[in-house]
Structure formats: structure tokens, C-alpha cells
Enzyme design. Structure first.
Site, PDB file in Angstrom:
ATOM      1  N   PRO A   1       0.771  -1.249   0.000  1.00 54.13           N
ATOM      2  CA  PRO A   1       0.000   0.000   0.000  1.00 54.13           C
ATOM      3  C   PRO A   1       0.799   1.294   0.000  1.00 54.13           C
ATOM      4  CG  PRO A   1      -0.108  -1.064   2.145  1.00 54.13           C
ATOM      5  CD  PRO A   1       0.795  -1.903   1.320  1.00 54.13           C
TER       6      PRO A   1
ATOM      7  N   ASP B   1       2.283   1.180 -11.910  1.00 55.57           N
ATOM      8  CA  ASP B   1       0.991   1.872 -11.838  1.00 55.57           C
ATOM      9  C   ASP B   1       1.080   3.119 -10.970  1.00 55.57           C
ATOM     10  OD1 ASP B   1      -0.233  -0.002 -13.336  1.00 55.57           O
ATOM     11  OD2 ASP B   1      -1.468  -0.845 -11.729  1.00 55.57           O
TER      12      ASP B   1
ATOM     13  N   LYS C   1      -3.364   3.699 -14.434  1.00 59.89           N
ATOM     14  CA  LYS C   1      -4.684   4.175 -14.829  1.00 59.89           C
ATOM     15  C   LYS C   1      -5.159   5.127 -13.761  1.00 59.89           C
ATOM     16  CE  LYS C   1      -5.709  -0.366 -16.622  1.00 59.89           C
ATOM     17  NZ  LYS C   1      -4.585  -1.001 -15.913  1.00 59.89           N
TER      18      LYS C   1
ATOM     19  N   GLY D   1       0.077  -1.515  -7.184  1.00 64.31           N
ATOM     20  CA  GLY D   1      -0.185  -1.247  -5.773  1.00 64.31           C
ATOM     21  C   GLY D   1      -0.890  -2.422  -5.116  1.00 64.31           C
ATOM     22  N   GLY D   2      -0.635  -2.616  -3.843  1.00 62.87           N
ATOM     23  CA  GLY D   2      -1.317  -3.675  -3.088  1.00 62.87           C
ATOM     24  C   GLY D   2      -0.959  -5.049  -3.587  1.00 62.87           C
ATOM     25  N   ASP D   3      -1.975  -5.825  -3.876  1.00 63.07           N
ATOM     26  CA  ASP D   3      -1.791  -7.176  -4.396  1.00 63.07           C
ATOM     27  C   ASP D   3      -2.389  -7.230  -5.802  1.00 63.07           C
ATOM     28  OD1 ASP D   3      -1.341 -10.237  -3.418  1.00 63.07           O
ATOM     29  OD2 ASP D   3      -3.034 -10.082  -4.801  1.00 63.07           O
TER      30      ASP D   3
ATOM     31  N   ALA E   1      -4.489  -3.305   0.221  1.00 70.27           N
ATOM     32  CA  ALA E   1      -4.828  -2.092   0.978  1.00 70.27           C
ATOM     33  C   ALA E   1      -5.674  -2.395   2.207  1.00 70.27           C
ATOM     34  CB  ALA E   1      -5.554  -1.101   0.069  1.00 70.27           C
TER      35      ALA E   1
ATOM     36  N   MET F   1     -12.022   1.666  -3.880  1.00 71.25           N
ATOM     37  CA  MET F   1     -12.516   2.548  -4.948  1.00 71.25           C
ATOM     38  C   MET F   1     -13.927   3.039  -4.664  1.00 71.25           C
ATOM     39  SD  MET F   1     -11.023   0.505  -8.268  1.00 71.25           S
ATOM     40  CE  MET F   1     -11.122  -1.153  -7.619  1.00 71.25           C
TER      41      MET F   1
ATOM     42  N   GLY G   1      -3.311   5.444   3.065  1.00 75.54           N
ATOM     43  CA  GLY G   1      -2.937   4.519   4.126  1.00 75.54           C
ATOM     44  C   GLY G   1      -1.482   4.068   4.013  1.00 75.54           C
TER      45      GLY G   1
HETATM   46  N1  SAH Z   1      -4.591  -4.023  -5.906  1.00 68.15           N
HETATM   47  C1  SAH Z   1      -4.799  -3.027  -4.901  1.00 68.15           C
HETATM   48  C2  SAH Z   1      -6.137  -2.337  -5.060  1.00 68.15           C
HETATM   49  C3  SAH Z   1      -6.285  -1.540  -6.339  1.00 68.15           C
HETATM   50  S1  SAH Z   1      -7.834  -0.769  -6.432  1.00 68.15           S
HETATM   51  C4  SAH Z   1      -4.655  -3.630  -3.515  1.00 68.15           C
HETATM   52  O1  SAH Z   1      -4.574  -4.840  -3.397  1.00 68.15           O
HETATM   53  O2  SAH Z   1      -4.605  -2.875  -2.556  1.00 68.15           O
HETATM   54  C5  SAH Z   1      -7.430   0.861  -5.898  1.00 68.15           C
HETATM   55  C6  SAH Z   1      -8.090   1.156  -4.569  1.00 68.15           C
HETATM   56  O3  SAH Z   1      -7.370   0.535  -3.514  1.00 68.15           O
HETATM   57  C7  SAH Z   1      -8.098   2.613  -4.208  1.00 68.15           C
HETATM   58  O4  SAH Z   1      -9.166   3.300  -4.847  1.00 68.15           O
HETATM   59  C8  SAH Z   1      -8.306   2.550  -2.706  1.00 68.15           C
HETATM   60  O5  SAH Z   1      -9.639   2.268  -2.385  1.00 68.15           O
HETATM   61  C9  SAH Z   1      -7.457   1.331  -2.349  1.00 68.15           C
HETATM   62  N2  SAH Z   1      -6.091   1.700  -1.933  1.00 68.15           N
HETATM   63  C10 SAH Z   1      -4.950   1.271  -2.466  1.00 68.15           C
HETATM   64  N3  SAH Z   1      -3.876   1.775  -1.818  1.00 68.15           N
HETATM   65  C11 SAH Z   1      -4.384   2.558  -0.832  1.00 68.15           C
HETATM   66  C12 SAH Z   1      -3.787   3.368   0.180  1.00 68.15           C
HETATM   67  N4  SAH Z   1      -2.462   3.472   0.321  1.00 68.15           N
HETATM   68  N5  SAH Z   1      -4.615   4.030   1.013  1.00 68.15           N
HETATM   69  C13 SAH Z   1      -5.946   3.931   0.911  1.00 68.15           C
HETATM   70  N6  SAH Z   1      -6.562   3.189  -0.037  1.00 68.15           N
HETATM   71  C14 SAH Z   1      -5.794   2.506  -0.900  1.00 68.15           C
END
Ligand code: SAH
Length: 279
Positions: free
Chosen positions: A30, A53, A75, A106-108, A137, A187, A216
Site C-alpha cells: 500500500p 501503476d 490508470k 499497488g497492493g496485491d 490495501a 474505490m 494509508g
Molecule cells: N490491488 C490493490 C487495489 C487496487 S484498487 C490492492 O490490493 O490494494 C485501488 C483502490 O485501492 C483505491 O481506490 C483505494 O480504495 C485502495 N487503496 C490502495 N492503496 C491505498 C492506500 N495506500 N490508502 C488507501 N486506499 C488505498
């Protein structure tokens, strides 16, 4: 470098090598670079090409080796810089040229990250793919907000939902309202009103605790807490910006006692202030 540059990027340092490269589909977590997995960092250091991304934080981008070509293919809502299908093709094309590609998100990659689509396309073309999970996230941001996703006696489960999907009607609001456990919306910022009104209409108490977590796991993280019925006004009042996560459920109240990140940041900031003043 942007998406258009990567489409034009034809450099093929391994042209003489008949062996195709591979695609590493990497979850960056995140935002906090310290939350990258060891494997993710190793892949970043090994790759011939990096495609990233917008949710890959600047602090993580700073870890990309300066000698490795790295392209932004992210995107931003309503402004897709490169269509998903073209991106899928690009991964295949670069790997078949012999490059080992680090596709970092980002994230997974498998949680609302379209990683499955990229992997399917690569596998269809016989390209080797390795998936490196990242902290999603919902897990990272709630941890840094002092909100446990589950807690004995409070919530025995959690559900991740996207507020932004091709088929909005696909969400069964009635079921969500009756799960009696933690709900996390990705989102969902621009859909805050729709989320709260659907849940309340379907029977979830209007005074259910709710939180917005903006940025976050980053030093700028903000956690705004309130109740389900005021979710949209919280977004407006606090000018909450993306990326932000919505958490709904009784676990949100635990942040009163479990918040650890903000006090740590406040302490670090005041120490910096003192150092500045005494310099
Ligand atoms: N693949 C990512 C999610 C992508 S969708 C994952 O696994 O986390 C993008 C959404 O993820 C954002 O609109 C928000 O809702 C959330 N998100 C991702 N990183 C975040 C962060 N650092 N803080 C808060 N929300 C986050």
C-alpha cells in the site's frame, strides 16, 4: 517515462538470446517501501524492464535501479493512459523479446488489480509468469489505522468489495447488510453516498461505525471516523482524496485504543521540529 514511450520502447538488449523472458507480476503493497516483500525487492533489482501503476508510491519508485528502463502505465480514474488489452499485449511482447519484465502494481495484483487478466494473456501465449503477492490495501491500511479486520467478540469475518465495477448491480447489498462483520470498500470514494444508503436501506444500522483511510501506510495517512449514515458528508467535509478505503463495522471503534501509527508520526514530526529549532 509514460505509456506512449513504452509502446515505442523497442530496445532489445537480449536480441541475440533466443530464450524468451518472463513476467513477474508484483504486488507493491500500500505505499510504505518497508512493506515490500523481500522477493518483490529482489525482482525489482533483477528486471530488465519495469512497468508500474500510479498506486506504486514515489518512495517505492525511488528503489528502481536507475539503469533499468521504467515506464508508468497506470490508470487514473476516467483517464486510462493505456488500455488494459494493450497492456496485456505489451507484457507478452516484451517477454517474447527476451526481457524479464517486472509488472508492479499497488497492493496485491490479484485484489482488484486486474492481475488475473494480465496473467491469463501471458499464459495463453506461453509466457512464464510468476506472481509475487503484496499486502493488499484492506490489510495494510487498517493495520496502520489501528482497526483490526477481525476481532474476537466483535467481528468474525471481513468482506472486500469494490465500489467501482463494470457491473455495479453485481453487488448483493442485502447480503452485505446482513453479514454482521467488517466490510471494506475499495474505490468507493465517489460512491460513498450510494454505499451508505444501500446498506442502510437493506437493514444495516445507520449508526454503524465507519472510517475513511486516505493514503494509508504513508506518512500523510489520514483516518476519518464517523458513522455509516454520514459517510458521504465525511468525504466532503474532510475533502478526502483518492486513494482511500472505506471500512464499515464495529471494529472501527477499536482504533480508539489501538491507533499506533498517528502517535508515532506525531512524535517523529515533533522530534524533527525540535531538531530544526535547535539547529
Ligand atoms: N490491488 C490493490 C487495489 C487496487 S484498487 C490492492 O490490493 O490494494 C485501488 C483502490 O485501492 C483505491 O481506490 C483505494 O480504495 C485502495 N487503496 C490502495 N492503496 C491505498 C492506500 N495506500 N490508502 C488507501 N486506499 C488505498
Amino acid at each position: 517515462m509514460s505509456a506512449n514511450d513504452v509502446v515505442r520502447f523497442k530496445t532489445n538488449p537480449k536480441a541475440s538470446n533466443a530464450k524468451p523472458g518472463k513476467v513477474w507480476l508484483v504486488g507493491a503493497g500500500p505505499g510504505d517501501p518497508d512493506l515490500l516483500t523481500v522477493k518483490a525487492l529482489r525482482v525489482i533489482q533483477q528486471a530488465d524492464l519495469i512497468l508500474f501503476d500510479n498506486l506504486v508510491s514515489q518512495a517505492i519508485r525511488d528503489l528502481f535501479p536507475s539503469s533499468t528502463p521504467a515506464f508508468y502505465v497506470g490508470k487514473i480514474k476516467d483517464a486510462h493512459s493505456i488500455p488494459q488489452e494493450q497492456l496485456n499485449e505489451l507484457l507478452v511482447e516484451k517477454a517474447l523479446q527476451g526481457l524479464n519484465v517486472c509488472r508492479i502494481k499497488g497492493g496485491d495484483a490479484f485484489v482488484f488489480g486486474r492481475g488475473g487478466e494480465e496473467m491469463l494473456r501471458a499464459k495463453q501465449e506461453g509466457v512464464e509468469v510468476e506472481l509475487i503477492p503484496g499486502i493488499t490495501a484492506a490489510a495494510g491500511c487498517t493495520s496502520y489505522a489501528g482497526i483490526p479486520l477481525t476481532h474476537r467478540g466483535v467481528s468474525q469475518g471481513c468482506t472486500f468489495v469494490t465500489g467501482h465495477a463494470e457491473r455495479e448491480l453485481g453487488v448483493n447489498w442485502n447480503s452485505l447488510a446482513h453479514l454482521d462483520h467488517t466490510l471494506v470498500f475499495y474505490m468507493g470514494l465517489s460512491k460513498a453516498e450510494m454505499i451508505s444508503s444501500n446498506l442502510i436501506t437493506e437493514g444495516l444500522a445507520a449508526d454503524t461505525p465507519a472510517a475513511l483511510i486516505e493514503n494509508g501506510c504513508c506518512p500523510e495517512q489520514r483516518v476519518i471516523r464517523g458513522q455509516l449514515h454520514e459517510l458521504a458528508s465525511m468525504v466532503e467535509r474532510e475533502s478526502v482524496k483518492s486513494p482511500a478505503l472505506i471500512v464499515v463495522g464495529d471494529v472501527v471503534k477499536l482504533a480508539d485504543s489501538l491507533d499506533w501509527f498517528k502517535p508515532l508520526m506525531d512524535q517523529t514530526n515533533s522530534q524533527k521540529q525540535i531538531q530544526k529549532l535547535s539547529a
